[in-house]
Motif scaffolding. Structure first.
Motif, PDB file in Angstrom:
ATOM      1  N   LEU A 195       0.812  -1.217   0.000  1.00 25.96           N
ATOM      2  CA  LEU A 195       0.000   0.000   0.000  1.00 25.96           C
ATOM      3  C   LEU A 195       0.845   1.267   0.000  1.00 25.96           C
ATOM      4  O   LEU A 195       0.312   2.379  -0.034  1.00 25.96           O
ATOM      5  CB  LEU A 195      -0.924   0.008   1.230  1.00 25.96           C
ATOM      6  N   GLY A 196       2.161   1.122   0.069  1.00 21.80           N
ATOM      7  CA  GLY A 196       3.042   2.267  -0.048  1.00 21.80           C
ATOM      8  C   GLY A 196       3.748   2.694   1.213  1.00 21.80           C
ATOM      9  O   GLY A 196       4.472   3.694   1.215  1.00 21.80           O
ATOM     10  N   PHE A 197       3.576   1.946   2.302  1.00 21.34           N
ATOM     11  CA  PHE A 197       4.241   2.291   3.555  1.00 21.34           C
ATOM     12  C   PHE A 197       5.670   1.772   3.596  1.00 21.34           C
ATOM     13  O   PHE A 197       5.971   0.720   3.035  1.00 21.34           O
ATOM     14  CB  PHE A 197       3.504   1.660   4.742  1.00 21.34           C
ATOM     15  N   GLU A 198       6.517   2.513   4.297  1.00 20.97           N
ATOM     16  CA  GLU A 198       7.755   1.916   4.783  1.00 20.97           C
ATOM     17  C   GLU A 198       7.353   1.040   5.963  1.00 20.97           C
ATOM     18  O   GLU A 198       6.779   1.530   6.938  1.00 20.97           O
ATOM     19  CB  GLU A 198       8.748   2.990   5.237  1.00 20.97           C
ATOM     20  N   THR A 199       7.647  -0.250   5.878  1.00 18.97           N
ATOM     21  CA  THR A 199       7.123  -1.198   6.854  1.00 18.97           C
ATOM     22  C   THR A 199       8.253  -1.994   7.483  1.00 18.97           C
ATOM     23  O   THR A 199       9.107  -2.537   6.777  1.00 18.97           O
ATOM     24  CB  THR A 199       6.127  -2.169   6.186  1.00 18.97           C
ATOM     25  N   LEU A 200       8.234  -2.068   8.806  1.00 19.16           N
ATOM     26  CA  LEU A 200       9.208  -2.851   9.548  1.00 19.16           C
ATOM     27  C   LEU A 200       8.471  -3.959  10.291  1.00 19.16           C
ATOM     28  O   LEU A 200       7.653  -3.687  11.180  1.00 19.16           O
ATOM     29  CB  LEU A 200       9.966  -1.966  10.544  1.00 19.16           C
ATOM     30  N   GLY A 201       8.737  -5.203   9.912  1.00 18.39           N
ATOM     31  CA  GLY A 201       8.157  -6.338  10.608  1.00 18.39           C
ATOM     32  C   GLY A 201       9.078  -6.792  11.717  1.00 18.39           C
ATOM     33  O   GLY A 201      10.304  -6.783  11.568  1.00 18.39           O
ATOM     34  N   MET A 202       8.515  -7.187  12.838  1.00 17.61           N
ATOM     35  CA  MET A 202       9.326  -7.560  13.985  1.00 17.61           C
ATOM     36  C   MET A 202       8.842  -8.875  14.575  1.00 17.61           C
ATOM     37  O   MET A 202       7.646  -9.138  14.657  1.00 17.61           O
ATOM     38  CB  MET A 202       9.255  -6.449  15.047  1.00 17.61           C
ATOM     39  N   ASP A 203       9.791  -9.723  14.964  1.00 14.79           N
ATOM     40  CA  ASP A 203       9.467 -10.981  15.635  1.00 14.79           C
ATOM     41  C   ASP A 203      10.624 -11.367  16.535  1.00 14.79           C
ATOM     42  O   ASP A 203      11.788 -11.059  16.235  1.00 14.79           O
ATOM     43  CB  ASP A 203       9.200 -12.092  14.612  1.00 14.79           C
ATOM     44  N   VAL A 204      10.330 -12.034  17.635  1.00 11.30           N
ATOM     45  CA  VAL A 204      11.389 -12.502  18.531  1.00 11.30           C
ATOM     46  C   VAL A 204      12.027 -13.785  18.017  1.00 11.30           C
ATOM     47  O   VAL A 204      13.067 -14.206  18.524  1.00 11.30           O
ATOM     48  CB  VAL A 204      10.837 -12.734  19.960  1.00 11.30           C
ATOM     49  N   ASP A 205      11.421 -14.410  17.019  1.00 10.52           N
ATOM     50  CA  ASP A 205      11.936 -15.644  16.426  1.00 10.52           C
ATOM     51  C   ASP A 205      12.937 -15.284  15.329  1.00 10.52           C
ATOM     52  O   ASP A 205      12.564 -14.848  14.237  1.00 10.52           O
ATOM     53  CB  ASP A 205      10.774 -16.462  15.854  1.00 10.52           C
ATOM     54  N   THR A 206      14.217 -15.462  15.615  1.00 13.95           N
ATOM     55  CA  THR A 206      15.248 -15.046  14.656  1.00 13.95           C
ATOM     56  C   THR A 206      15.210 -15.867  13.371  1.00 13.95           C
ATOM     57  O   THR A 206      15.479 -15.328  12.290  1.00 13.95           O
ATOM     58  CB  THR A 206      16.648 -15.160  15.295  1.00 13.95           C
ATOM     59  N   GLU A 207      14.855 -17.148  13.470  1.00 15.52           N
ATOM     60  CA  GLU A 207      14.781 -17.976  12.258  1.00 15.52           C
ATOM     61  C   GLU A 207      13.680 -17.475  11.329  1.00 15.52           C
ATOM     62  O   GLU A 207      13.845 -17.451  10.106  1.00 15.52           O
ATOM     63  CB  GLU A 207      14.550 -19.437  12.624  1.00 15.52           C
ATOM     64  N   LYS A 208      12.565 -17.083  11.906  1.00  9.10           N
ATOM     65  CA  LYS A 208      11.455 -16.569  11.104  1.00  9.10           C
ATOM     66  C   LYS A 208      11.851 -15.256  10.424  1.00  9.10           C
ATOM     67  O   LYS A 208      11.571 -15.045   9.238  1.00  9.10           O
ATOM     68  CB  LYS A 208      10.226 -16.371  11.986  1.00  9.10           C
ATOM     69  N   VAL A 209      12.519 -14.377  11.167  1.00 13.56           N
ATOM     70  CA  VAL A 209      12.951 -13.097  10.608  1.00 13.56           C
ATOM     71  C   VAL A 209      13.969 -13.315   9.485  1.00 13.56           C
ATOM     72  O   VAL A 209      13.914 -12.666   8.437  1.00 13.56           O
ATOM     73  CB  VAL A 209      13.537 -12.203  11.716  1.00 13.56           C
ATOM     74  N   THR A 210      14.873 -14.256   9.697  1.00  6.55           N
ATOM     75  CA  THR A 210      15.866 -14.564   8.663  1.00  6.55           C
ATOM     76  C   THR A 210      15.197 -15.065   7.402  1.00  6.55           C
ATOM     77  O   THR A 210      15.551 -14.648   6.281  1.00  6.55           O
ATOM     78  CB  THR A 210      16.868 -15.613   9.177  1.00  6.55           C
ATOM     79  N   ALA A 211      14.233 -15.973   7.549  1.00  9.53           N
ATOM     80  CA  ALA A 211      13.540 -16.528   6.387  1.00  9.53           C
ATOM     81  C   ALA A 211      12.759 -15.446   5.638  1.00  9.53           C
ATOM     82  O   ALA A 211      12.841 -15.340   4.407  1.00  9.53           O
ATOM     83  CB  ALA A 211      12.604 -17.649   6.826  1.00  9.53           C
ATOM     84  N   LEU A 212      12.015 -14.631   6.364  1.00  5.85           N
ATOM     85  CA  LEU A 212      11.231 -13.577   5.719  1.00  5.85           C
ATOM     86  C   LEU A 212      12.127 -12.562   5.027  1.00  5.85           C
ATOM     87  O   LEU A 212      11.822 -12.086   3.928  1.00  5.85           O
ATOM     88  CB  LEU A 212      10.343 -12.882   6.754  1.00  5.85           C
ATOM     89  N   SER A 213      13.254 -12.247   5.662  1.00  7.45           N
ATOM     90  CA  SER A 213      14.196 -11.292   5.061  1.00  7.45           C
ATOM     91  C   SER A 213      14.786 -11.829   3.763  1.00  7.45           C
ATOM     92  O   SER A 213      15.210 -11.056   2.897  1.00  7.45           O
ATOM     93  CB  SER A 213      15.314 -10.964   6.049  1.00  7.45           C
ATOM     94  N   ALA A 214      14.802 -13.160   3.643  1.00  8.46           N
ATOM     95  CA  ALA A 214      15.310 -13.796   2.422  1.00  8.46           C
ATOM     96  C   ALA A 214      14.200 -14.069   1.421  1.00  8.46           C
ATOM     97  O   ALA A 214      14.434 -14.693   0.384  1.00  8.46           O
ATOM     98  CB  ALA A 214      16.015 -15.099   2.779  1.00  8.46           C
ATOM     99  N   GLY A 215      12.978 -13.644   1.748  1.00 10.88           N
ATOM    100  CA  GLY A 215      11.870 -13.827   0.823  1.00 10.88           C
ATOM    101  C   GLY A 215      11.189 -15.173   0.916  1.00 10.88           C
ATOM    102  O   GLY A 215      10.500 -15.578  -0.033  1.00 10.88           O
ATOM    103  N   ARG A 216      11.331 -15.859   2.058  1.00  8.76           N
ATOM    104  CA  ARG A 216      10.716 -17.183   2.221  1.00  8.76           C
ATOM    105  C   ARG A 216       9.634 -17.120   3.299  1.00  8.76           C
ATOM    106  O   ARG A 216       9.888 -16.650   4.414  1.00  8.76           O
ATOM    107  CB  ARG A 216      11.758 -18.235   2.613  1.00  8.76           C
TER     108      ARG A 216
END
Length: 459
Positions: free
Chosen positions: A39-60
């Protein structure tokens, strides 16, 4: 790279300086973060699960949802979306924070587990040093938002300028992107004019679209009403599903046809035809736990009798799983021991890999425990199902699951299963017997191919 409009999102109306954070990146949070970026926002997603953040940051994505992974990669490439594990970074990044963590059923009772919702407030509160809005999207017991608002004001250095609002989600698995970018309605539970203004700015592309589409209906309410909307909607839907399944129970002993009954009911504009298909019942991570949590909260508030009917709704739903197993047992001669049973479906619904409270797996497990050799096939949910039910066997195609089967159980309504050629499958099975646990197959077509066809509530 497609722009936001090409991906299905309305053209952005958001000022470029507007930033959004999304706390919790499970099914709801990941979807919301990706779509907010679209929708056009600068968006920062946050999670305490580092594996999940790593996967999402890699597009998975850690789950299956049609169209979402491609949109995730597109928004990462645009630079509008990134992920972190830091509450402090989130607090400094955005003015509006969406809390999207889960509220599963408690292990010790029917109520909602609010530990994850509370953890968001405890985690971000001490870092809030400027006016901001924490927007809950999780399904919670009524009264939760007011409690969280008091706690956030205690923790935040900015005090009561850190406000709480509630904006319930209405995502359907399999349609999550569309339901976020083109929702049926928006509900804003707010306690101040400022909170309403901020949320109207956030949802401006939906409320005042520039692409010629109709504005999304908006309901602005108090916090308690907004909290009740989601549980009320899920309770109504669960009641409708269980109603037609209760009628199926009557049809089974009366010799009537629940499919024709549902068709006749569907022409009544007061009732409508959606969710009037009898079958093995509902499951998933929302309806079952939400109606139980609603009953528990109503009891706490002293109005338990007002929603006591939901207990029967829940019981009707669970009885359908037993009914499918009973029908299959009858079909194979009265006992499962020594029989080979093919189960088509593991996810609780099609276009998803979610197996939470899956009716299909509940039936498969029951049949296997009664001595059958059960083989399950699902287009997307096999890996999740194998981890949860290691005693079951799994196949990677319909044909392999049905090989030498004494009966086939159709339990998740995937398009792949509706499109099966019963004539071709006849050469694979040991016996041409099928139970349609979703009342979604063409009975005449299967019978014409020589199959014994049975379905709940039908002769």
């Amino acid at each position: 790279m497609r722009n936001a409009t090409d991906s299905g999102a309305p053209a952005p109306l958001i000022p470029p300086e507007r930033r959004i954070s999304v706390i919790g990146t499970g099914y709801l949070g990941a979807t919301h973060a990706v779509c907010m970026a679209a929708l056009g926002f600068e968006t920062l997603g946050m999670d305490v699960d580092t594996e999940k953040v790593t996967a999402l940051s890699a597009g998975r994505l850690p789950f299956y949802e049609p169209g979402l992974e491609a949109l995730l990669r597109e928004q990462l490439a645009s630079g509008r979306l990134r992920f972190t594990t830091s509450y402090e970074e989130v607090a400094g990044f955005a003015e509006v924070h969406f809390s999207c963590v889960g509220t599963p059923q408690r292990a010790d009772g029917p109520g909602a587990e609010l530990a994850y919702v509370d953890a968001v407030v405890e985690g971000i509160g001490p870092h809030l040093r400027r006016p901001c809005l924490l927007v809950g999207k999780s399904t919670v017991p009524v009264g939760t938002a007011e409690r969280l608002a008091s706690r956030l004001a205690e923790l935040a250095p900015v005090g009561r300028d850190a406000e709480v609002a509630w904006n319930p989600e209405f995502l359907r698995e399999g349609f999550a992107v569309r339901d976020t970018l083109r929702p049926d309605r928006l509900v804003l539970g707010v306690a101040s004019d400022r909170a309403e203004r901020l949320l109207r700015e956030v949802y401006a592309p939906l409320l005042d679209p520039r692409d010629g589409s109709e504005p999304v209906p908006l309901v602005v309410a108090d916090l308690a009403t907004a909290e009740l909307v989601k549980v009320a909607a899920n309770s109504f839907l669960a009641t409708k599903i269980s109603f037609i399944n209760a009628m199926a129970e009557v049809c089974e002993v009366a010799g009537a046809d629940v499919a024709r009954l549902a068709e006749a009911l569907s022409y009544d504009p007061r009732i409508g035809g959606r969710f009037l298909r009898s079958g093995v019942g509902f499951g998933g991570g929302c309806l079952p736990k939400d109606i139980r949590a609603f009953m528990a909260r109503a009891e706490e508030l002293g109005v338990g009798p007002a929603v006591r009917f939901l207990r029967e709704v829940d019981e009707v739903n669970l009885r359908r799983r037993t009914a499918v197993a009973d029908l299959a047992r009858e079909l194979v001669g009265g006992a499962f021991r020594g029989r080979r049973i093919a189960v088509l479906g593991a996810a609780f619904k099609p276009d998803s890999d979610d197996i939470r409270d899956s009716p299909a797996l509940a039936v498969a497990d029951r049949v296997q425990r009664e001595g059958a050799e059960v083989t399950v096939y699902d287009p997307k949910a096999t890996d999740n199902a194998r981890k949860a039910f290691p005693a079951l066997a799994f196949a990677d195609s319909v044909g392999k699951a049905a090989y030498r089967a004494d009966a086939v159980l159709h339990l998740t309504e995937w398009a792949e299963f509706r499109d099966i050629d019963p004539g071709e499958l006849s050469g694979t099975v040991a016996r041409q017997r099928i139970v349609d646990g979703r009342n979604a197959l063409d009975a005449a077509r299967w019978r014409a191919a020589g199959w014994t066809f049975r379905a709940l509530g039908r002769p």
